[in-house]
Design a protein around this motif. Structure first.
Motif, PDB file in Angstrom:
ATOM      1  N   ASP A 158     -24.091  -6.745  18.036  1.00 30.93           N
ATOM      2  CA  ASP A 158     -25.197  -7.363  17.308  1.00 30.93           C
ATOM      3  C   ASP A 158     -24.693  -8.375  16.279  1.00 30.93           C
ATOM      4  OD1 ASP A 158     -28.051  -7.446  17.139  1.00 30.93           O
ATOM      5  OD2 ASP A 158     -27.923  -6.510  15.175  1.00 30.93           O
ATOM      6  N   LEU A 159     -23.514  -8.097  15.721  1.00 31.07           N
ATOM      7  CA  LEU A 159     -22.921  -9.035  14.762  1.00 31.07           C
ATOM      8  C   LEU A 159     -22.698 -10.390  15.420  1.00 31.07           C
ATOM      9  CD1 LEU A 159     -21.363  -9.519  11.956  1.00 31.07           C
ATOM     10  CD2 LEU A 159     -19.317  -9.081  13.321  1.00 31.07           C
ATOM     11  N   PHE A 160     -22.107 -10.369  16.613  1.00 33.33           N
ATOM     12  CA  PHE A 160     -21.783 -11.611  17.305  1.00 33.33           C
ATOM     13  C   PHE A 160     -23.008 -12.288  17.917  1.00 33.33           C
ATOM     14  CE2 PHE A 160     -17.594  -9.541  17.290  1.00 33.33           C
ATOM     15  CZ  PHE A 160     -16.815 -10.590  16.820  1.00 33.33           C
ATOM     16  N   GLU A 161     -23.908 -11.477  18.473  1.00 32.52           N
ATOM     17  CA  GLU A 161     -25.046 -12.057  19.188  1.00 32.52           C
ATOM     18  C   GLU A 161     -26.198 -12.466  18.271  1.00 32.52           C
ATOM     19  OE1 GLU A 161     -24.449 -10.055  23.593  1.00 32.52           O
ATOM     20  OE2 GLU A 161     -26.038  -9.264  22.311  1.00 32.52           O
ATOM     21  N   ARG A 162     -26.266 -11.872  17.071  1.00 36.78           N
ATOM     22  CA  ARG A 162     -27.416 -12.186  16.205  1.00 36.78           C
ATOM     23  C   ARG A 162     -27.040 -12.454  14.750  1.00 36.78           C
ATOM     24  NH1 ARG A 162     -30.406  -9.486  12.740  1.00 36.78           N
ATOM     25  NH2 ARG A 162     -29.372  -7.514  13.202  1.00 36.78           N
ATOM     26  N   GLU A 163     -26.325 -11.519  14.121  1.00 35.23           N
ATOM     27  CA  GLU A 163     -26.140 -11.565  12.670  1.00 35.23           C
ATOM     28  C   GLU A 163     -25.412 -12.816  12.180  1.00 35.23           C
ATOM     29  OE1 GLU A 163     -24.424  -7.948  11.184  1.00 35.23           O
ATOM     30  OE2 GLU A 163     -25.818  -6.697  12.342  1.00 35.23           O
ATOM     31  N   LEU A 164     -24.342 -13.206  12.858  1.00 37.95           N
ATOM     32  CA  LEU A 164     -23.591 -14.369  12.393  1.00 37.95           C
ATOM     33  C   LEU A 164     -24.435 -15.642  12.460  1.00 37.95           C
ATOM     34  CD1 LEU A 164     -20.020 -13.739  13.878  1.00 37.95           C
ATOM     35  CD2 LEU A 164     -20.771 -13.523  11.505  1.00 37.95           C
ATOM     36  N   GLY A 165     -25.305 -15.723  13.478  1.00 40.40           N
ATOM     37  CA  GLY A 165     -26.177 -16.887  13.613  1.00 40.40           C
ATOM     38  C   GLY A 165     -27.251 -16.949  12.547  1.00 40.40           C
ATOM     39  N   GLU A 166     -27.520 -15.790  11.906  1.00 36.40           N
ATOM     40  CA  GLU A 166     -28.558 -15.735  10.870  1.00 36.40           C
ATOM     41  C   GLU A 166     -27.977 -15.720   9.460  1.00 36.40           C
ATOM     42  OE1 GLU A 166     -30.857 -12.278  11.778  1.00 36.40           O
ATOM     43  OE2 GLU A 166     -31.679 -13.098  13.646  1.00 36.40           O
ATOM     44  N   ASP A 167     -26.652 -15.639   9.369  1.00 36.80           N
ATOM     45  CA  ASP A 167     -25.996 -15.581   8.062  1.00 36.80           C
ATOM     46  C   ASP A 167     -26.155 -16.920   7.335  1.00 36.80           C
ATOM     47  OD1 ASP A 167     -23.478 -15.990   6.224  1.00 36.80           O
ATOM     48  OD2 ASP A 167     -23.604 -13.840   6.553  1.00 36.80           O
ATOM     49  N   GLU A 168     -26.601 -16.867   6.087  1.00 38.10           N
ATOM     50  CA  GLU A 168     -26.909 -18.089   5.335  1.00 38.10           C
ATOM     51  C   GLU A 168     -25.718 -19.041   5.249  1.00 38.10           C
ATOM     52  OE1 GLU A 168     -28.663 -17.587   1.508  1.00 38.10           O
ATOM     53  OE2 GLU A 168     -30.141 -16.121   2.210  1.00 38.10           O
ATOM     54  N   ILE A 169     -24.554 -18.500   4.980  1.00 39.90           N
ATOM     55  CA  ILE A 169     -23.363 -19.338   4.794  1.00 39.90           C
ATOM     56  C   ILE A 169     -22.605 -19.549   6.095  1.00 39.90           C
ATOM     57  CG2 ILE A 169     -21.169 -19.554   3.564  1.00 39.90           C
ATOM     58  CD1 ILE A 169     -22.446 -17.800   1.354  1.00 39.90           C
ATOM     59  N   LEU A 170     -22.287 -18.454   6.771  1.00 41.27           N
ATOM     60  CA  LEU A 170     -21.430 -18.550   7.961  1.00 41.27           C
ATOM     61  C   LEU A 170     -22.079 -19.304   9.114  1.00 41.27           C
ATOM     62  CD1 LEU A 170     -19.724 -15.018   8.076  1.00 41.27           C
ATOM     63  CD2 LEU A 170     -18.669 -17.214   7.485  1.00 41.27           C
ATOM     64  N   SER A 171     -23.395 -19.194   9.255  1.00 36.31           N
ATOM     65  CA  SER A 171     -24.046 -19.859  10.384  1.00 36.31           C
ATOM     66  C   SER A 171     -23.808 -21.371  10.353  1.00 36.31           C
ATOM     67  CB  SER A 171     -25.547 -19.567  10.392  1.00 36.31           C
ATOM     68  OG  SER A 171     -26.151 -20.029   9.195  1.00 36.31           O
ATOM     69  N   GLU A 172     -23.784 -21.954   9.162  1.00 39.83           N
ATOM     70  CA  GLU A 172     -23.520 -23.387   9.042  1.00 39.83           C
ATOM     71  C   GLU A 172     -22.071 -23.709   9.381  1.00 39.83           C
ATOM     72  OE1 GLU A 172     -24.805 -25.411   5.556  1.00 39.83           O
ATOM     73  OE2 GLU A 172     -26.661 -24.258   5.383  1.00 39.83           O
ATOM     74  N   VAL A 173     -21.164 -22.855   8.922  1.00 41.04           N
ATOM     75  CA  VAL A 173     -19.734 -23.071   9.167  1.00 41.04           C
ATOM     76  C   VAL A 173     -19.422 -22.942  10.661  1.00 41.04           C
ATOM     77  CG1 VAL A 173     -17.414 -22.153   8.737  1.00 41.04           C
ATOM     78  CG2 VAL A 173     -19.082 -22.246   6.876  1.00 41.04           C
ATOM     79  N   ILE A 174     -20.011 -21.919  11.274  1.00 39.27           N
ATOM     80  CA  ILE A 174     -19.718 -21.628  12.685  1.00 39.27           C
ATOM     81  C   ILE A 174     -20.373 -22.645  13.604  1.00 39.27           C
ATOM     82  CG2 ILE A 174     -20.090 -19.954  14.549  1.00 39.27           C
ATOM     83  CD1 ILE A 174     -19.865 -17.742  12.369  1.00 39.27           C
ATOM     84  N   GLY A 175     -21.625 -23.030  13.285  1.00 39.75           N
ATOM     85  CA  GLY A 175     -22.336 -23.961  14.153  1.00 39.75           C
ATOM     86  C   GLY A 175     -22.393 -23.414  15.565  1.00 39.75           C
ATOM     87  N   GLY A 176     -22.021 -24.214  16.546  1.00 40.05           N
ATOM     88  CA  GLY A 176     -22.007 -23.745  17.935  1.00 40.05           C
ATOM     89  C   GLY A 176     -20.610 -23.456  18.437  1.00 40.05           C
ATOM     90  N   LYS A 177     -19.674 -23.239  17.512  1.00 41.65           N
ATOM     91  CA  LYS A 177     -18.265 -23.110  17.908  1.00 41.65           C
ATOM     92  C   LYS A 177     -17.894 -21.738  18.464  1.00 41.65           C
ATOM     93  CE  LYS A 177     -16.190 -26.630  14.903  1.00 41.65           C
ATOM     94  NZ  LYS A 177     -15.107 -26.882  13.925  1.00 41.65           N
ATOM     95  N   LEU A 178     -18.616 -20.692  18.089  1.00 42.45           N
ATOM     96  CA  LEU A 178     -18.229 -19.325  18.453  1.00 42.45           C
ATOM     97  C   LEU A 178     -18.876 -18.885  19.759  1.00 42.45           C
ATOM     98  CD1 LEU A 178     -16.839 -16.605  17.699  1.00 42.45           C
ATOM     99  CD2 LEU A 178     -18.937 -16.025  16.453  1.00 42.45           C
ATOM    100  N   LYS A 179     -18.045 -18.353  20.670  1.00 39.34           N
ATOM    101  CA  LYS A 179     -18.547 -17.762  21.913  1.00 39.34           C
ATOM    102  C   LYS A 179     -18.069 -16.312  21.969  1.00 39.34           C
ATOM    103  CE  LYS A 179     -18.908 -21.898  24.849  1.00 39.34           C
ATOM    104  NZ  LYS A 179     -18.775 -22.921  23.797  1.00 39.34           N
ATOM    105  N   TYR A 180     -18.997 -15.412  22.321  1.00 39.43           N
ATOM    106  CA  TYR A 180     -18.694 -13.975  22.408  1.00 39.43           C
ATOM    107  C   TYR A 180     -18.831 -13.545  23.856  1.00 39.43           C
ATOM    108  CZ  TYR A 180     -19.766  -8.937  21.906  1.00 39.43           C
ATOM    109  OH  TYR A 180     -19.805  -7.566  22.026  1.00 39.43           O
TER     110      TYR A 180
END
Length: 220
Positions: A136-158
């Motif tokens: 759930d962290l990889f599939e949802r939470e990181l994409g909703e994180d206020e700070i990390l979601s901007e940093v990660i953008g579309g770069k992370l694949k799980y």
């Protein structure tokens, strides 16, 4: 199971490192084992991810800790699964099995990783679907994180895979690499030593097989 502890202000570590973790025995002596730190280096707490071993000297007790219990944390983090160990590249693959996901939990939440690489791929191979902890962290939470979601953008694949139950991706990561399925599933080219960096963490047998696969593909 996973657990978090307060962090000593003096504890400094790089994402991906491990420390000695343990409990005080009845005779007063410490019982400790090496554990990868699952939290990123900027986090206020220190998180760990462990197997439940019923007759394990440490894990049989560690899995039953409660809020307020004291856990021993070493003061000297170490380990080679860190960004400084990698040459520059375009993509970084973080291949993990079981609790070998722990260092990737740290690195995948570290902004420096996304500054260094255009794509970050985390694979997690387990026996049963229920073992896909942190899915759930990889599939949802990181994409909703206020700070990390901007940093990660579309770069992370799980890329989760399961070996003993039906699942959308079935099989050992070694077999999925050999067949090329992992690359076609993710829409990525096969490993290229010129641009792809690969880090490994998991059981000894799968690590030996993964190492040989990479050597066969021209890695050093």
């Amino acid at each position: 199971f996973s657990f978090r502890t307060t962090r000593d202000p003096g504890l400094r570590f790089s994402s991906g490192q491990f420390v000695m973790v343990g409990l005080q025995k009845e005779d007063g002596k410490p019982l400790v084992r090496a554990y990868s730190i699952a939290s990123p280096s900027w986090h206020e707490e220190v998180e760990f991810y462990s197997n439940k071993v019923p007759d394990g000297r440490l894990t049989s007790r560690l899995q039953n800790i409660k809020v307020g219990d004291q856990v021993l944390i070493g003061r000297k983090p170490t380990g080679t699964l860190v960004l400084d160990g990698l040459k520059p590249g375009k993509r970084v693959w973080l291949l993990g099995t079981g609790t070998g996901l722990a260092p990737w939990l740290s690195l995948a939440r570290d902004p420096d990783v996304y500054e260094r690489f255009d794509e970050v791929i985390v694979t997690h191979t387990v026996r049963e679907v229920g073992d896909l902890n942190y899915r759930d962290l990889f599939e949802r939470e990181l994409g909703e994180d206020e700070i990390l979601s901007e940093v990660i953008g579309g770069k992370l694949k799980y890329y989760p895979t399961v070996t003993r139950e039906e699942f959308k991706t079935r099989g050992r990561i070694t077999d999925l690499i050999e067949s090329g399925q992992v690359f076609s599933d993710l829409g990525l080219p096969a490993f290229d030593p010129a641009v792809d960096r690969v880090m490994l963490c998991g059981g000894p047998s799968v690590l030996a097989d993964l190492k040989q696969q990479l050597l066969d593909r021209g890695y050093v």
